[in-house]
Scaffold this motif. Structure first.
Motif, PDB file in Angstrom:
ATOM      1  N   ASP A 120       0.895  -1.303   0.103  1.00  0.00           N
ATOM      2  CA  ASP A 120      -0.182  -0.054  -0.040  1.00  0.00           C
ATOM      3  C   ASP A 120       0.728   1.298   0.156  1.00  0.00           C
ATOM      4  O   ASP A 120       0.447   2.275  -0.752  1.00  0.00           O
ATOM      5  N   GLU A 123       2.054   1.752  -3.449  1.00  0.00           N
ATOM      6  CA  GLU A 123       0.986   2.491  -4.263  1.00  0.00           C
ATOM      7  C   GLU A 123       0.849   4.002  -3.933  1.00  0.00           C
ATOM      8  O   GLU A 123       0.710   4.885  -4.931  1.00  0.00           O
ATOM      9  N   ILE A 124       0.962   4.270  -2.566  1.00  0.00           N
ATOM     10  CA  ILE A 124       0.735   5.647  -2.395  1.00  0.00           C
ATOM     11  C   ILE A 124       2.004   6.535  -3.066  1.00  0.00           C
ATOM     12  O   ILE A 124       1.595   7.684  -3.705  1.00  0.00           O
ATOM     13  N   VAL A 169      -1.864   4.048   6.421  1.00  0.00           N
ATOM     14  CA  VAL A 169      -1.398   3.512   5.271  1.00  0.00           C
ATOM     15  C   VAL A 169      -2.422   2.950   4.198  1.00  0.00           C
ATOM     16  O   VAL A 169      -2.615   3.279   2.989  1.00  0.00           O
ATOM     17  N   GLU A 170      -3.067   1.872   4.758  1.00  0.00           N
ATOM     18  CA  GLU A 170      -4.066   1.097   4.255  1.00  0.00           C
ATOM     19  C   GLU A 170      -5.141   1.997   3.800  1.00  0.00           C
ATOM     20  O   GLU A 170      -5.654   1.907   2.785  1.00  0.00           O
ATOM     21  N   ALA A 173      -4.212   4.479   0.709  1.00  0.00           N
ATOM     22  CA  ALA A 173      -3.930   3.825  -0.243  1.00  0.00           C
ATOM     23  C   ALA A 173      -5.176   3.476  -1.071  1.00  0.00           C
ATOM     24  O   ALA A 173      -5.292   3.653  -2.261  1.00  0.00           O
ATOM     25  N   GLN A 174      -6.039   2.885  -0.244  1.00  0.00           N
ATOM     26  CA  GLN A 174      -7.428   2.356  -0.907  1.00  0.00           C
ATOM     27  C   GLN A 174      -8.116   3.839  -1.292  1.00  0.00           C
ATOM     28  O   GLN A 174      -9.026   3.577  -2.327  1.00  0.00           O
ATOM     29  N   ARG A 177      -6.667   4.862  -4.698  1.00  0.00           N
ATOM     30  CA  ARG A 177      -7.284   3.724  -5.602  1.00  0.00           C
ATOM     31  C   ARG A 177      -8.699   4.447  -6.126  1.00  0.00           C
ATOM     32  O   ARG A 177      -8.917   4.604  -7.384  1.00  0.00           O
TER      33      ARG A 177
END
Length: 358
Positions: A120, A123-124, A169-170, A173-174, A177
């Motif tokens: 994650d 991805e960030i 962070v989770e 990141a979501q 997205r």
């Protein structure tokens, strides 16, 4: 007996007890009294996957141990675990302090959770690198460079959703997205502003819901208690922004459109309005397309995490109907499974009939 995580206990425990051991750190201890005047301790234990609270009654064999257990202590909890709508309950509970080698292994965190949070965070970084506006791009890079480690050990909340070290962070990141997917659907949304707004909307939680480098017990910060994450987030972004403005590399910002000052103001508005309502803590209501979108993306991701947790923790009170889990307002119903197309008929090995000759 090999220990399992707190998340695994919540997922596996129900009306039928499971005998399991957990390695966990004492996050907090409070002395409370029932309405009938019976005293008890409320202990909150945490690991890398989440936390839970346990009530230790004054007549329990573990009452004396609960009274002397210091916050931050890492212990092995063993019990027969059950769970209802009020949470996890231990029967025949006992614990002891872990030795140094076991503590080091515990503090490394659950490998599955750590791997997910690493993905994650990558991805960030990827989405921040895709921001074209040099001011927002530079601000995100400056934040991740200066505060990335603290960001990675911060929770998104004290309870209810992503309430674990690294949970922010989770969550971010979501949300990033989701924002990236929605911007082509709603072209009036400024993608650069949306991605930066998602990154910074909860950045004040680095002082409200942070964890130490060597533990899973959330830190109580005087700044978080007295100001809250929205004012702290606005203050942090202003500081980081001024850091960049004072550097010689930003001379080129003076001629950019929209203006640097309006770009900063719109980003601050996203932080200030993301709770969506005054009664939920926002000092201002959403006033731009990005502010409305950010509020709903934030709410959606939090709710989906609560629903995911509720399905894993609750018990079926009737076929396909689950106990209500706070803070959701109702019982959940088993979701509809995805459509599975029927199998294609087997191909025939016999040659097709030749057409008749007239």
């Amino acid at each position: 007996m090999s220990p399992i995580t707190i998340a695994a206990v919540k997922e596996q425990a129900g009306e039928i007890p499971i005998h399991a051991a957990i390695h966990a750190q004492l996050q907090s201890r409070a002395t409370r009294t029932t309405k009938g005047g019976k005293p008890y301790f409320e202990l909150v234990f945490a690991d890398s996957t989440g936390n839970f609270s346990l009530k230790i009654w004054s007549d329990s064999p573990m009452s004396e141990a609960a009274e002397t257990l210091a916050e931050g202590t890492v212990v092995r909890l063993e019990a027969e675990w059950t769970q209802n709508q009020y949470g996890v309950n231990p029967n025949k509970l006992w614990w002891y302090n872990l030795e140094d080698a076991a503590i080091a292994d515990f503090l490394a965190g659950d490998p599955e959770t750590r791997e997910k949070q690493d993905r994650d965070f990558a991805e960030i970084r990827r989405l921040c690198d895709s921001i074209e506006d040099p001011r927002l791009h530079g601000l995100c890079a400056h934040f991740l460079s200066q505060l990335g480690d603290r960001f990675r050990r911060t929770a998104a909340a004290k309870k209810n959703h992503h309430a674990r070290r690294g949970g922010l962070v989770e969550h971010v990141a979501q949300m990033m997205r989701s924002a990236d997917a929605l911007c082509p659907v709603y072209p009036e949304l400024n993608r650069d502003l949306m991605l930066a707004g998602v990154l910074f909307h909860d950045c004040g939680k680095l002082w409200e819901n942070s964890y130490p480098e060597d533990g899973f017990a959330q830190i109580h910060s005087i700044h978080g208690e007295m100001l809250g994450h929205i004012p702290l987030g606005i203050e942090l972004v202003n500081k980081l922004w001024n850091d960049l403005v004072d550097s010689v590399e930003t001379d080129e910002w003076k001629g950019l459109k929209p203006s640097t000052e309006m770009t900063r103001l719109h980003l601050l508005h996203l932080i200030g309005s993301h709770h969506g309502q005054y009664e939920f803590g926002s000092p201002v209501l959403p006033r731009t397309p990005e502010a409305f979108a950010l509020h709903y993306i934030d709410n959606l991701d939090a709710k989906m995490e609560m629903i995911r947790d509720a399905y894993s923790q609750s018990t079926e009170v009737a076929p396909g109907i689950y106990d209500r889990v706070f803070p959701l307002p109702t019982n959940l119903v088993k979701p509809l499974a995805a459509f599975v197309p029927p199998p294609a008929p087997p191909a025939s090995d016999e040659p097709a009939d030749e057409p008749e000759t007239p």
